[in-house]
Design an enzyme around this catalytic site. Structure first.
Site, PDB file in Angstrom:
ATOM      1  CD  GLN A  24      24.603 -11.579  38.171  1.00  0.00           C
ATOM      2  OE1 GLN A  24      23.875 -11.584  36.854  1.00  0.00           O
ATOM      3  NE2 GLN A  24      23.048 -12.080  38.897  1.00  0.00           N
ATOM      4  CB  CYS A  25      24.854 -17.186  41.058  1.00  0.00           C
ATOM      5  SG  CYS A  25      25.404 -17.223  42.516  1.00  0.00           S
ATOM      6  CB  ALA A  26      19.858 -16.338  43.150  1.00  0.00           C
TER       7      ALA A  26
END
Length: 139
Positions: free
Chosen positions: A98-100
């Site tokens: 998961q990231c932005a």
């Protein structure tokens, strides 16, 4: 003008266009690229609850500090290769990157997939989509 004759000479282009349409309108819940499935926040919750999926937040420290998924492990994507040995114990488990917004997490998931992780996912839309779905964030 004979439309049947026109279509018969341009059938390769029509076939190609049809192929693009199939790719564009493929399932909205997940997408699989290079062995990595892109999943929605709702599917991520299912994997976390039903399979105790490991969540890896691949954002930078300043992003992590502003909020992250509960129980996520923080490993910036640029440092992921250094932690592969430590993560090997999770190789048979479900792992969600998961990231932005979903771009870095797709890259991180691809790195893990190439390292032998078979159940690796990228959170589509990242923490933005997670928050939009009304899901909890830890600080």
């Amino acid at each position: 003008m004979n439309i049947g004759a026109e279509l018969s000479t341009h059938w390769p282009l029509l076939l190609l266009a049809l192929g693009f349409l199939v790719l564009i309108f493929k399932g909205p819940l997940s997408r699989k690229l290079a062995g990595v499935e892109e999943i929605t926040p709702e599917r991520a919750v299912q994997l976390i609850n039903q399979h105790d999926a490991l969540v890896i937040d691949v954002r930078e420290q300043n992003e992590w500090s502003r909020g992250h998924l509960p129980a996520a492990k923080h490993i910036p994507v640029g440092e992921l290769n250094k932690y592969l040995k430590d993560l090997e114990k999770h190789q048979e488990h479900h792992v969600i990157c998961q990231c932005a917004s979903g771009m870095r997490s797709a890259r991180a998931a691809s790195i893990l997939h190439k390292a032998g992780f078979q159940k690796v996912y990228s959170l589509k839309g990242g923490i933005q989509a997670w928050r939009s779905a009304g899901l909890p964030v830890d600080k």
